[in-house]
Design a protein around this motif. Sequence first.
Motif, mmCIF file in Angstrom:
data_model
loop_
_atom_site.group_PDB
_atom_site.id
_atom_site.type_symbol
_atom_site.label_atom_id
_atom_site.label_comp_id
_atom_site.label_asym_id
_atom_site.label_seq_id
_atom_site.Cartn_x
_atom_site.Cartn_y
_atom_site.Cartn_z
ATOM 1 N N ALA A 95 4.843 45.347 66.272
ATOM 2 C CA ALA A 95 4.567 46.776 66.295
ATOM 3 C C ALA A 95 3.498 47.154 65.265
ATOM 4 C CB ALA A 95 5.852 47.567 66.016
ATOM 5 N N ALA A 96 2.729 48.163 65.599
ATOM 6 C CA ALA A 96 1.707 48.658 64.674
ATOM 7 C C ALA A 96 2.377 49.240 63.423
ATOM 8 C CB ALA A 96 0.874 49.730 65.355
ATOM 9 N N PRO A 97 1.734 49.125 62.268
ATOM 10 C CA PRO A 97 2.312 49.700 61.041
ATOM 11 C C PRO A 97 2.528 51.194 61.218
ATOM 12 C CG PRO A 97 0.365 48.370 60.543
ATOM 13 C CD PRO A 97 0.449 48.483 62.035
#
Length: 99
Positions: A95-97
């Motif tokens: 997942a993206a930060p």
Amino acid sequence: MPETIREVMTPDPARVEADDLLIDAAKAVVREVFTTEPTTLSPEDSLDEAIDALREAHVRRLPVVEGSEVVGIVSIGDLAQARDERSALADISAAAPNN
């Protein structure tokens, strides 16, 4: 076998308030928290060797060292993504930060 979160959680975590300065939150004597002889991996080690090393060291991340230089870091999430990209841990790790 644990049945509740209380049985597996870390109690009394350190915390900061939203208005605290980051510099204050980071004030820790490094000598008190660093590992003097860390387990390391080589860039040429296999994924199985990395998994075994993480298990044996009871850690989530290990430095990757070439000669005497740290050239990377490998995490349990990296290995989860490489081994089973459909696992919950791989999904979370990919997942993206959010910061």
